[in-house]
Design an enzyme around this catalytic site. Structure first.
Site, PDB file in Angstrom:
ATOM      1  N   TRP A 100       0.821  -1.210   0.000  1.00 55.12           N
ATOM      2  CA  TRP A 100       0.000   0.000   0.000  1.00 55.12           C
ATOM      3  C   TRP A 100       0.849   1.252   0.000  1.00 55.12           C
ATOM      4  CZ3 TRP A 100      -4.016  -1.876  -1.861  1.00 55.12           C
ATOM      5  CH2 TRP A 100      -4.482  -3.124  -1.456  1.00 55.12           C
ATOM      6  N   ASP A 167      -1.420   6.293   6.786  1.00 53.42           N
ATOM      7  CA  ASP A 167      -2.465   5.367   6.365  1.00 53.42           C
ATOM      8  C   ASP A 167      -2.637   4.353   7.487  1.00 53.42           C
ATOM      9  OD1 ASP A 167      -4.044   3.392   5.268  1.00 53.42           O
ATOM     10  OD2 ASP A 167      -2.767   3.023   3.526  1.00 53.42           O
ATOM     11  N   LYS A 191     -11.798  -2.649   7.915  1.00 54.31           N
ATOM     12  CA  LYS A 191     -10.957  -3.469   8.797  1.00 54.31           C
ATOM     13  C   LYS A 191     -11.486  -3.424  10.233  1.00 54.31           C
ATOM     14  CE  LYS A 191      -7.939  -3.743   5.352  1.00 54.31           C
ATOM     15  NZ  LYS A 191      -7.694  -4.949   4.547  1.00 54.31           N
TER      16      LYS A 191
END
Length: 354
Positions: A100, A167, A191
């Site tokens: 990511w 993030d 999540k």
């Protein structure tokens, strides 16, 4: 049979949240209308949005500190782009710890000079780089707090005089941090917070409005702040479920309470992985994630037997990401200690059978 959901995302949510959300789909606020058919401008949903944004700041300890919480769309992947659009004027610093952050770097390169201050790519992202310096003239420093695919987690964040962007998609609300050290936090809901479809952005207002470019409205944080996160039709159902999940967390005792439970869960599993000669942890011990435990079998010949055993035990989502292989047990906030014990029991049973 009860299912034990170790899926990496979209992932497990609290049962009471799922129950309330399902009821709201049929009849929201006892108005005999579904949550997903009412106007997003109606007072009942405006209250939902306001409550969700307020709870996010409250749980992070950022109320009254110059931050705004937004629920946006496009996933964390859109924030890779939006972060650079809003903050990158000439140069930014990025820590590369996995898939990511690699993608975030790719997007940011469209807007300016990117300094990759450190990377763990040399060992397939199985550790967190420790010794690196952040240029003092960078517009911001970007990092990924937890790496879902590889199972690493930053335990200590660097001290720097530039704005810090993080993030936190896969460990938001899971552990206590001084969140005021971050100037912008973003996290996909799927999540620890809700279903896929909305993304939480928490931004310190004073860092905005400093770039010399025209920003498209949908990517401009100031536009979304000005419209109270309702510039366009929001993702009504994901925002509502996120609000319910944040209420559940608050009632549980907040981040301090869930952190203790998360530490118990990860310790239970990692202790068994380290003890059991049939399994190996993939990442550096000091960088192990409390959210995503990655491990492999020491004897590949046992793969079919092990896979059958954990499936028979009602365990779901244990296969590792294709780029890593092996297994990945995602232990997000809503996963119970009981479910982790079921997995540990399977690991021990395999040892007895082998």
């Amino acid at each position: 049979m009860k299912k034990h959901n170790f899926s990496a995302g979209p992932c497990i949510l609290p049962q009471e949240v799922l129950q309330k959300a399902s009821e709201a789909v049929l009849n929201f606020n006892n108005d005999n209308l579904s949550l997903i058919e009412i106007s997003h401008r109606s007072k009942p949903f405006v209250n939902v949005m306001e409550n969700a944004r307020s709870l996010a700041l409250e749980l992070l300890g950022l109320e009254g500190k110059g931050y705004k919480a937004l629920f946006l769309q496009g996933g964390a992947s859109t924030q890779f782009l939006a972060t650079a659009y809003n903050l990158l004027d000439t140069k930014a610093a990025y820590l590369n710890t996995g898939t990511w952050s690699t993608k975030a770097i790719k997007e940011a390169k469209l807007f300016g000079d990117i300094v990759e201050v450190a990377s763990s790519k040399d060992k397939n992202f199985t550790y967190i780089p420790k010794e690196y310096s952040i240029p003092s003239d960078a517009d911001y420093f970007h990092c990924t707090s937890n790496n879902t695919i590889f199972g690493t987690q930053i335990k200590h964040f660097p001290e720097t005089n530039v704005p810090v962007v993080c993030d936190m998609s896969s460990d938001i609300f899971s552990r206590q941090l001084d969140f005021s050290k971050f100037d912008l936090i973003y996290a996909g809901a799927q999540k620890n917070m809700g279903p896929a479809g909305t993304t939480l952005v928490v931004v310190k207002e004073e860092i905005l409005g400093k770039v010399n470019r025209t920003i498209p409205s949908m990517l401009d944080y100031k536009v979304h702040i000005g419209k109270d996160s309702m510039f366009n039709t929001p993702a009504v159902f994901p925002v509502y479920v996120s609000m319910l999940t944040l209420e559940w967390l608050k009632n549980l005792g907040g981040i301090a309470a869930i952190e203790k439970i998360n530490e118990q869960k990860s310790a239970l599993l990692y202790n068994e992985i380290d003890r059991n000669p049939l399994f190996n942890g993939i990442v550096a011990t000091e960088d192990r994630s409390h959210m995503n435990a990655t491990f492999t079998l020491t004897n590949e010949a046992l793969t079919d037997t092990f896979n059958t055993m954990w499936n028979d035990a009602g365990i779901n989502g244990l296969n590792g990401h294709r780029s890593v292989g092996g297994y990945r047990a995602s232990m997000y906030n809503a996963l119970s200690l009981e479910s982790v014990q079921v997995l540990v029991d399977v690991l021990q049973e395999l040892e007895r059978k082998a």
